[in-house]
Design an enzyme around this catalytic site. Structure first.
Site, PDB file in Angstrom:
ATOM      1  N   ASP A   1      -1.428  34.238 -21.861  1.00 42.16           N
ATOM      2  CA  ASP A   1      -0.859  35.179 -22.838  1.00 42.16           C
ATOM      3  C   ASP A   1      -1.880  36.260 -23.199  1.00 42.16           C
ATOM      4  O   ASP A   1      -3.090  36.031 -23.136  1.00 42.16           O
ATOM      5  CB  ASP A   1      -0.448  34.385 -24.091  1.00 42.16           C
ATOM      6  CG  ASP A   1       0.502  35.176 -24.970  1.00 42.16           C
ATOM      7  OD1 ASP A   1       1.083  36.181 -24.509  1.00 42.16           O
ATOM      8  OD2 ASP A   1       0.664  34.780 -26.145  1.00 42.16           O
TER       9      ASP A   1
ATOM     10  N   HIS B   1      -0.490  43.275 -17.149  1.00 43.57           N
ATOM     11  CA  HIS B   1      -0.006  42.242 -16.221  1.00 43.57           C
ATOM     12  C   HIS B   1      -0.747  42.335 -14.889  1.00 43.57           C
ATOM     13  O   HIS B   1      -1.115  41.321 -14.295  1.00 43.57           O
ATOM     14  CB  HIS B   1       1.506  42.399 -16.002  1.00 43.57           C
ATOM     15  CG  HIS B   1       2.309  42.234 -17.259  1.00 43.57           C
ATOM     16  ND1 HIS B   1       2.091  41.205 -18.146  1.00 43.57           N
ATOM     17  CD2 HIS B   1       3.327  42.965 -17.795  1.00 43.57           C
ATOM     18  CE1 HIS B   1       2.937  41.308 -19.167  1.00 43.57           C
ATOM     19  NE2 HIS B   1       3.708  42.372 -18.976  1.00 43.57           N
TER      20      HIS B   1
ATOM     21  N   TRP C   1      13.103  37.144 -20.102  1.00 44.31           N
ATOM     22  CA  TRP C   1      14.169  37.977 -19.514  1.00 44.31           C
ATOM     23  C   TRP C   1      14.726  38.964 -20.545  1.00 44.31           C
ATOM     24  O   TRP C   1      15.397  39.929 -20.175  1.00 44.31           O
ATOM     25  CB  TRP C   1      15.309  37.119 -18.960  1.00 44.31           C
ATOM     26  CG  TRP C   1      14.988  36.375 -17.701  1.00 44.31           C
ATOM     27  CD1 TRP C   1      14.904  35.020 -17.561  1.00 44.31           C
ATOM     28  CD2 TRP C   1      14.735  36.913 -16.395  1.00 44.31           C
ATOM     29  NE1 TRP C   1      14.602  34.685 -16.252  1.00 44.31           N
ATOM     30  CE2 TRP C   1      14.494  35.831 -15.526  1.00 44.31           C
ATOM     31  CE3 TRP C   1      14.671  38.216 -15.875  1.00 44.31           C
ATOM     32  CZ2 TRP C   1      14.199  36.006 -14.163  1.00 44.31           C
ATOM     33  CZ3 TRP C   1      14.384  38.386 -14.522  1.00 44.31           C
ATOM     34  CH2 TRP C   1      14.147  37.282 -13.684  1.00 44.31           C
TER      35      TRP C   1
ATOM     36  N   LEU D   1      -5.671  21.423  -4.248  1.00 44.11           N
ATOM     37  CA  LEU D   1      -5.212  21.748  -5.600  1.00 44.11           C
ATOM     38  C   LEU D   1      -3.722  22.034  -5.544  1.00 44.11           C
ATOM     39  O   LEU D   1      -3.266  22.797  -4.700  1.00 44.11           O
ATOM     40  CB  LEU D   1      -5.947  22.997  -6.119  1.00 44.11           C
ATOM     41  CG  LEU D   1      -5.454  23.534  -7.476  1.00 44.11           C
ATOM     42  CD1 LEU D   1      -5.946  22.650  -8.624  1.00 44.11           C
ATOM     43  CD2 LEU D   1      -5.920  24.979  -7.707  1.00 44.11           C
TER      44      LEU D   1
ATOM     45  N   ARG E   1      -4.266  27.857 -24.145  1.00 39.92           N
ATOM     46  CA  ARG E   1      -3.485  29.068 -24.409  1.00 39.92           C
ATOM     47  C   ARG E   1      -4.452  30.193 -24.733  1.00 39.92           C
ATOM     48  O   ARG E   1      -5.310  30.052 -25.617  1.00 39.92           O
ATOM     49  CB  ARG E   1      -2.491  28.885 -25.557  1.00 39.92           C
ATOM     50  CG  ARG E   1      -1.663  30.176 -25.755  1.00 39.92           C
ATOM     51  CD  ARG E   1      -0.423  30.010 -26.594  1.00 39.92           C
ATOM     52  NE  ARG E   1       0.360  31.252 -26.546  1.00 39.92           N
ATOM     53  CZ  ARG E   1       1.665  31.361 -26.742  1.00 39.92           C
ATOM     54  NH1 ARG E   1       2.365  30.272 -26.989  1.00 39.92           N
ATOM     55  NH2 ARG E   1       2.278  32.518 -26.693  1.00 39.92           N
TER      56      ARG E   1
END
Ligand code: IPE
Ligand code: IPE
Ligand code: MG
Length: 238
Positions: free
Chosen positions: A15, A32, A64, A126, A183
């Site tokens: 985030d 992004h 969305w 992984l 987070r």
């Protein structure tokens, strides 16, 4: 190099991309794009540390509802990420799975996702799970529906619906629950991520914005994890 217990499964809510871009007076999609580099850092950091499973929250079902241009920028980045990274992921022994409702992706997005899953299918070092168009409540509702279908067909008995039966129908059925949840960007909430699977995860919230996340941030989270006393509801033997 890290010594001490390493979390087998690390989950990350990636985030803060929008805030990273705003701080630079850039449009959100720049954040992004910058976040893609951080994904590579997380993957390499996980491999170096000996983490076995890395589950990344990339796009939620709720996302969305964002403006269409941001959604299409994100979907383009997904395809670009896969095209750019697939060879290296293959080479590094990373096996990719995409978890979520992929029917909502564009045809190109779905094809990219299928390609990276197919091309990395033989890898073992992984497991990298990308949660895309994912929400935990939808995942649990889907599990309930799949079980109800089996009961209706007569292939499962009502009394066999227990925690293990539900667990086995989640997207994450192949892996143990996350040991550590990270987070970024300082928000103290789960935002509909892995509600079932995080029951006993250790939580690590860092103010670092996702594009600034790097291997060191992951090491710091693991060092913090190593100082935790995981009790699972029991009392610690003295
Ligand atoms: C995380 O960054 C990426 C996605 C949710 C797709 P955000 O886009 O949520 O960034 P902030 O939280 O607005 O800073
Ligand atoms: C959670 O972040 C989803 C992802 C990181 C993909 P959001 O930015 O969507 O969550 P909220 O809106 O702050 O809870
Ligand atoms: Mg956010």
């Amino acid at each position: 190099m890290l010594s001490g217990p390493i979390p087998r499964h690390v989950a990350i809510i990636m985030d803060g991309n929008g805030r990273w871009a705003s701080e630079r007076r850039l449009p959100r999609p720049f954040g992004h794009r910058a976040g893609m580099k951080a994904v590579r850092e997380a993957v390499e950091g996980a491999i170096d540390a000996g983490v076995e499973v890395l589950t990344l929250f990339a796009f939620s079902e709720e996302n969305w509802s964002r403006p269409a241009p941001e959604i299409s920028a994100l979907m383009d980045l997904l395809e670009e990420f896969i095209a750019k990274e697939v060879a290296e992921l293959k080479e590094q022994g990373v096996r990719v799975h995409v978890l979520g409702d992929r029917s909502r992706l564009t045809a190109g997005g779905r094809a990219a996702v299928e390609r990276v899953e197919h091309e990395t299918a033989g890898n073992q070092k992984l497991s990298l799970n990308l949660c895309i168009s994912y929400s935990s409540r939808a995942e649990i509702a889907r599990a309930a529906r799949l079980l109800a279908e089996e009961v209706l067909k007569g292939t499962k008995k009502l009394e066999d619906i227990d925690e293990e039966a539900i667990r086995a129908k989640l997207y994450t059925a192949s892996w143990s629950d996350p040991d550590l949840l990270i987070r970024t960007s300082g928000e103290q909430r789960l935002s509909n991520f892995l509600l079932w699977q995080l029951a006993y995860a250790e939580l690590y919230i860092t103010p670092v914005l996702w594009p600034d996340f790097n291997r060191r941030t992951l090491v710091d989270a693991i060092l913090d994890y190593q100082r935790r006393d995981r009790r699972f509801g029991k009392v610690t033997a003295s």
